[in-house]
Design a protein around this motif. Structure first.
Motif: not given
Lengths: 120, 107
Positions: B25, B33, B90
């Motif tokens: 990320a 996640l 995410q």
């Protein structure tokens, strides 16, 4: 077992509005603290989150599409819908509806997806 | 917006192999996640959420780890039905974003 099913035209002309509906079965769309999302995937490409709605009518849209997107819900029919205006060929994709959580964007149930082609 | 990257973009493996996929990320996302599996012509399937929690019904050969910006999906012993594309996502910051995917195919 919750099931989602997308429906709507598979072909939309450029500049027109894409309209899809997701029908939820196996449970009430109003039960639990769930948000109902639309996600799309152009052929051979990755996934893009479009937006979501809660059964209260509260919505969140991806800023990249916000000016063109409207998501609505009809709890009496156990359905929620997507409208995407002023479409171009770049909007050609498989469109999925999905169930997500209220706290985090985890999508645990998905529809099978429906291909929408933008072409004259 | 938070951007997600994955490596490798594709991996060739044999049945029984251990396969590891990495996701990164662009900003810290704690453990927010998810990992999904997608087979051709099918919708993505949630495998793991909260970085390491196995979704109900998912085989235990799948595991996830990591926090902050670096995450890993491991398939301990690849099975024929595991050949697919895997996406990380995410799940906390708005808007949610998916990685570009990692295709696992047959060597």
């Amino acid at each position: 077992q919750v099931q989602l099913q997308e429906s709507g035209p598979g072909l939309v002309k450029p500049s027109q509005t894409l309209s899809l509906t997701c029908t939820v079965s196996g449970g009430s769309i109003s039960s639990g603290s769930y948000y109902w999302s639309w996600i799309r995937q152009p052929a051979g490409k990755g996934l893009e989150w479009i937006g979501r709605i809660y059964t209260s009518g509260s919505t969140n849209y991806n800023p990249s599409l916000k000016s063109r997107v409207t998501i609505s819900v009809d709890t009496s029919k156990n359905q929620f819908s997507l409208k995407l205006s002023s479409v171009t060929a770049a909007d050609t994709a498989v469109y999925y509806c999905a169930r997500g959580g209220a706290v985090a964007y985890y999508f645990d149930y998905w529809g099978q997806g429906t291909l929408v082609t933008v072409s004259s | 917006d938070i951007q997600m990257t994955q490596s490798p973009s594709s991996v060739s493996a044999s049945v029984g192999d251990r396969v590891t996929i990495t996701c990164r990320a662009s900003q810290g996302i704690s453990s927010w996640l998810a990992w999904y599996q997608q087979k051709p012509g099918k919708a993505p399937k949630l495998l793991i959420y909260a970085a390491s929690s196995l979704q109900s019904g998912v085989p235990s050969r799948f595991s996830g780890s990591g926090s902050g910006t670096d995450f890993t999906l491991t398939i301990s012993s690849l099975q024929p039905e595991d050949f697919a594309t895997y996406y990380c996502q995410q799940a906390n910051s708005f808007p949610p974003a998916f990685g570009p995917g990692t295709k696992v195919d047959i060597k």
